[in-house]
Every structure is written in structure tokens, then in C-alpha cells.
Design an enzyme around this catalytic site. Structure first.
Site, short mmCIF file in Angstrom:
data_model
loop_
_atom_site.label_atom_id
_atom_site.label_comp_id
_atom_site.label_asym_id
_atom_site.label_seq_id
_atom_site.Cartn_x
_atom_site.Cartn_y
_atom_site.Cartn_z
N THR A 41 0.84 -1.20 0.00
CA THR A 41 0.00 0.00 0.00
C THR A 41 0.87 1.25 0.00
OG1 THR A 41 -1.74 -1.15 1.19
CG2 THR A 41 -1.78 1.24 1.31
N LYS A 51 2.64 11.68 -1.23
CA LYS A 51 3.70 12.67 -1.03
C LYS A 51 4.04 13.37 -2.34
CE LYS A 51 2.93 11.84 2.29
NZ LYS A 51 2.15 10.89 3.05
N ILE A 182 -5.19 10.69 6.69
CA ILE A 182 -5.51 10.58 5.26
C ILE A 182 -6.40 11.73 4.82
CG2 ILE A 182 -6.76 9.18 3.55
CD1 ILE A 182 -5.65 6.70 4.89
N GLY A 271 -10.42 5.47 8.72
CA GLY A 271 -9.56 4.46 9.34
C GLY A 271 -9.32 3.27 8.43
N ASP A 312 0.72 -3.63 9.97
CA ASP A 312 -0.69 -3.22 10.16
C ASP A 312 -1.61 -4.37 10.56
OD1 ASP A 312 0.17 -0.77 9.29
OD2 ASP A 312 -1.26 -0.59 7.64
N HIS A 444 23.12 27.56 12.50
CA HIS A 444 22.27 28.70 12.21
C HIS A 444 22.47 29.11 10.75
CE1 HIS A 444 20.14 32.48 12.75
NE2 HIS A 444 21.14 33.09 12.13
#
Ligand code: NAI
Length: 465
Positions: A41, A51, A182, A271, A312, A444
């Protein structure tokens, strides 16, 4: 004799990373996946294509809103949606091709197909049964359904995240159900492309469970970018015609009054759920949790010896990097080493502009335990680099133990938050105090100086506040 030491089911970030680590540790490894390309996925229809679209539309936003102020004059670019999708496809192809190269390099067999039967020591794919000493299930997750709402990605009217990445055209009105990661990432994409985006969310705050300061600030910034929110609203159904939809919902404060919202496209982002259909887990005797995840012990082994599960499909946050960590760790366990995942240090990132990144404990969680943490907060308005790139919105917030000064958590909303969070992750992994971060020289001008300033704010005070 077994053909393989390990067969891994599912070539997402959990599965392919695990396969590579297994091969590196000297095990004969195969990876099973039926998709045309590797990466699951995340690479095919999740993290990576989203993205690409977030990047392209951010560029558009910059051209429309900030170019003129920087002396870059001329007509704003117009959107060629077909070309933008083709750029997205190129990004996906490069990444999935890269995984195929890595499999070859590591001499991992790709068994192309869907595993239909899993048992201790055996995996069946198509008509072939393979012998293996160990099985790792990394079959991932799929979007969860909402009662009363039928998703049809082909029609393109009511879609899930997969459909939303490939709409035939940019909708005029997009309604997003769910103000989670999402919904907000893809809602941002379409808002930047000119769609009127309304997000309908059941809870009273966006990104449930996140730091409350960030939730408020994030919502305000997204509203400034044009997203509208209907909060405390439960969607009960969606009516559709061929090209339009009507989202029906009730507000928690007036549950008897049904409200409606018209849309050209509805994105259901409520979800995801673990996916292990067709693996024959019941026949194999593999136990599930009450929430349908594969139950594992703390070494990712199921109740059946030799069958492991990661990512998942098991408990925990549904995040690619959590799956990757488990993938490496389970490989080490199978190889007889000590695999480890520090679950208290898994960052969460939302890739909007500004980005949002969090790690560790929230202020609310500590307060609920009766603890009073020390908070060090620094606004990006005081960060020279952020101001130079029109990204002075947001802040870094460090949550620190009052007695020991140890960093317990962090929340960042601002430029490159998803990259900056790792400085804090490393510091926390080493048990650092806020003073440790404050005493570390930061170049910096960088966004990272805001992290140091937040750490200074835990002591005698930030300099640029
Ligand atoms: P989510 O769980 O993050 O958010 C779903 C939202 O929908 C919740 O706020 C919930 O209250 C709301 N909701 C549920 N039913 C509703 C109803 N009937 N009416 C109105 N609101 C309702 O789920 P999401 O955004 O779909 O993401 C799924 C998973 O994928 C998450 O675990 C997420 O972490 C992961 N993911 C992570 C990404 C990242 O790390 N950047 C990117 C995309 C997904």
C-alpha cells in the site's frame, strides 16, 4: 528439507524490509505478493503517491501565494492534472522498481501471487505449496468501511484513499469523512488544486489523540488554507447519483436533526482495518484479537509456532515505519538474535504544510496520570529560517519531566517537522534531558534551532522568544 528458511507474505514496508534483513542474516528467503509491483500500500497507493501530490500542489501554492512577494513575477502555473498524475506514477515506479532491485541484490525470491493457505512450515501460492521453516505474515491493512456508505473507486464519486489518488478530474466540491491523517493530507492536496473541501469529523478535534495545542493550531492553519470543518458530526449515509453525492450526517449536539452536504466527490477516510483474508488462518489455528488483528507475543510469534506476524495486521499504530522496525526485529528473532522495537518512541507525521510530527507522551496523558510536566515551547515566528520561507506558523513543544528534566515527548507543527522530530527521538532513545538538547550546538540558520530554543525554554528561557 525446507525449501526456504523464511517465507514472508506481503511486500509492503514491513514485509520487504523483513525479507532484506532475513537475507542479510543468511536465511534463504522468499517474499509473496500478488501485486504487479512491490512495496504494498505504502509505495503503490499510500505514502509515496500522496507525497508526490503533496509536493506538486505545495509548489503550486508557493507560486500562487508567495512567488510575487519574492520578486518572482508572471502568470501562476495552471494545473495539468493528467501530467501531475503521471509524475506521481513515475515516482511510484522508481520506488517500486528500487525494491525489486534490492530483492535481486539480496537473492530473495519474489513469489508473485496471493498466498492462499498458511500453515506451520507451509505456504500455498497458486497451485504450488512451498516448504519453509518460518512464515512471517505482513499482509497489511485495507480501508475500513462505513455502514451506509458504499465506496466505488471506479465510479469516482465515493472513494477511499486509493480512489482519491486517481480521480479522473479535480472535483469542484470534495467532502472528506474523517479528519485523520488521510483526510487532512488528501484534503490539503485538493484544496490547493482549487476544490472546495469540507471535512466532516465525528470528534470535537482533528487528529484524534494528538497534542491539544497542535490540534487547535493545525485546524486554524488548515482553515486559513481554505479547508472547512464540520466537527462533532457523525456521517450516517451517502446518497449518490452518477456524478454527485449527498452526505447525510447528524451533529452530536442535535442528533435528531439530519443535515446534508452536497459534493462532487466524497472521500471516506475513517480508518483502516487489518487484512488477512484468504490466508486460511482459522484452519491454521492462528488466533486473532477482538479487533481482528493477528495476535502475537512480544517476539511477533503467533500462537502457532513458526508463524509470525508484523505491521498493520497486528496491534499498534498503522504506520509504515513501525512495520519496518518490526520487520527487522522479527528477522533477528528468527535468526536467533535479539530483535527489539521501542514502541514508546514511534514518531507520527502528517505531511501537510506545515508538517506535524509527534513522539512520546502527550501533556494530556501525563496530566491524566496526575503528573505536572514541564513544557518548553518555541514559536517558529522566532526562527529566522522559517520566516525567510514564509513558514513562521507553528511551534516546537517539548514535554519534560519536572523533577529530572528528562524529555518525555514532543509535538512539532512547522516546516520540516517530520525530519526535525528525529533529533528528539534520538535524544529520548538515549534518555536525554532538555538541558542536553539545549547545550548542543545547532547550526544557524536552521529550523532545528527551534528545537534547541524549546529546550532552552525548559530552563532559563529561549533566546528569540
Ligand atoms: P484515522 O483513524 O487517522 O482517522 C479517521 C477519522 O475518522 C477519526 O478522526 C474518526 O473520528 C473519524 N470518523 C470515523 N467514523 C466517522 C463518521 N461516521 N463520521 C465522521 N467521522 C468519522 O484514519 P485515516 O486517516 O483513514 O488513516 C488510516 C491509517 O493510516 C491511520 O492509522 C494512519 O495513521 C495511517 N496513515 C498514516 C499516514 C502518515 O503517517 N502520514 C498517512 C496516511 C495514513
Amino acid at each position: 528439507m525446507s525449501q526456504y528458511d523464511v517465507i514472508i507474505i506481503g511486500a509492503g514496508p514491513g514485509g520487504y524490509v523483513s525479507a532484506i534483513r532475513c537475507a542479510q542474516l543468511g536465511m534463504k528467503t522468499a517474499l509473496v505478493d500478488g501485486r504487479e509491483t512491490l512495496g504494498g500500500t505504502c509505495l503503490n497507493v499510500g505514502c509515496i503517491p500522496s507525497k508526490a501530490l503533496l509536493h506538486a500542489t505545495h509548489m503550486l501554492h508557493e507560486a500562487e501565494h508567495n512567488f510575487a512577494a519574492m520578486g518572482l513575477k508572471g502568470k501562476s502555473p495552471s494545473v495539468d492534472w493528467k501530467q501531475m498524475k503521471s509524475y506521481k506514477t513515475d515516482v511510484v515506479t522508481q520506488n517500486t522498481g528500487g525494491i525489486e532491485f534490492l530483492l535481486k541484490k539480496n537473492k530473495i525470491d519474489w513469489i508473485k501471487g496471493y498466498a492462499s493457505k498458511v500453515a506451520a512450515g507451509k505456504v500455498k501460492v497458486g497451485d504450488t505449496e512451498y516448504d519453509t521453516k518460518n512464515v512471517v505474515i505482513a499482509s497489511g491493512s485495507v480501508p475500513s468501511t462505513l455502514l451506509g456508505v458504499k465506496v466505488d473507486n471506479d465510479k469516482g464519486v465515493v472513494v477511499d484513499s486509493t480512489g482519491a489518488l486517481d480521480l479522473p478530474k479535480v472535483p469542484k466540491k470534495l467532502t472528506v469523512i474523517g479528519a485523520g491523517v488521510i483526510g487532512l493530507e488528501l484534503g490539503s492536496v485538493y484544496a490547493r488544486l482549487g476544490a472546495e473541501v469540507t471535512v466532516v469529523e465525528y470528534m470535537d478535534a482533528i487528529c484524534s489523540g494528538m497534542d491539544a495545542d497542535v490540534q487547535r493550531s493545525f485546524k486554524r492553519i488548515l482553515e486559513k488554507q481554505g479547508l472547512k470543518f464540520v466537527m462533532g458530526a457523525a456521517v450516517s449515509s451517502v446518497d449518490t447519483t452518477k456524478t454527485k453525492a449527498k452526505v447525510n450526517y447528524t451533529l452530536k449536539k442535535s442528533p435528531d436533526e439530519e443535515q446534508t452536504l452536497d459534493a462532487d466527490v466524497v472521500l471516506v477516510a475513517t480508518g483502516r482495518k487489518p487484512f488477512h483474508d484468504g490466508l486460511g488462518l482459522e484452519a491454521a489455528g492462528v488466533k486473532l484479537t477482538k479487533r481482528g488483528q493477528i495476535a502475537t507475543d512480544d517476539r511477533w510469534q503467533t500462537n502457532v509456532s513458526g508463524i509470525y506476524a508484523i505491521g498493520d495486521v497486528i496491534e499498534g499504530p498503522m504506520l509504515a515505519h513501525k512495520a519496518e522496525d518490526e520487520g527487522m526485529a522479527v528477522a533477528e528473532v528468527i535468526a536467533g538474535k535479539h530483535g527489539h522495537v521501542n514502541y514508546s518512541l514511534i514518531p507520527g507525521v502528517v505531511y501537510t504544510t506545515p508538517e506535524v510530527a509527534t513522539v512520546g507522551t502527550t501533556e494530556a496523558e501525563l496530566k491524566a496520570e496526575g503528573k505536572k510536566p514541564k513544557i518548553g515551547k518555541f514559536m517558529f515566528m522566532g526562527n529566522a529560517r522559517a520566516k525567510a520561507v514564509h513558514q513562521g506558523d507553528g511551534f516546537v513543544k517539548l514535554i519534560v519531566d519536572k523533577e529530572t528534566d528528562r524529555v518525555l515527548g514532543a509535538a512539532i507543527i512547522g516546516p520540516a517537522a517530520g525530519d526535525m522530530i528525529h533529533e528528539i527521538c534520538v535524544a529520548m532513545e538515549f534518555g536525554a534531558s532538555a538541558q542536553d538538547i539545549a547545550m548542543t550546538c545547532h547550526a544557524h540558520p536552521t529550523y532545528s534551532e527551534a528545537v534547541r530554543e524549546a529546550a532552552l525554554a525548559c530552563g532559563d528561557g529561549a533566546i528569540h522568544a
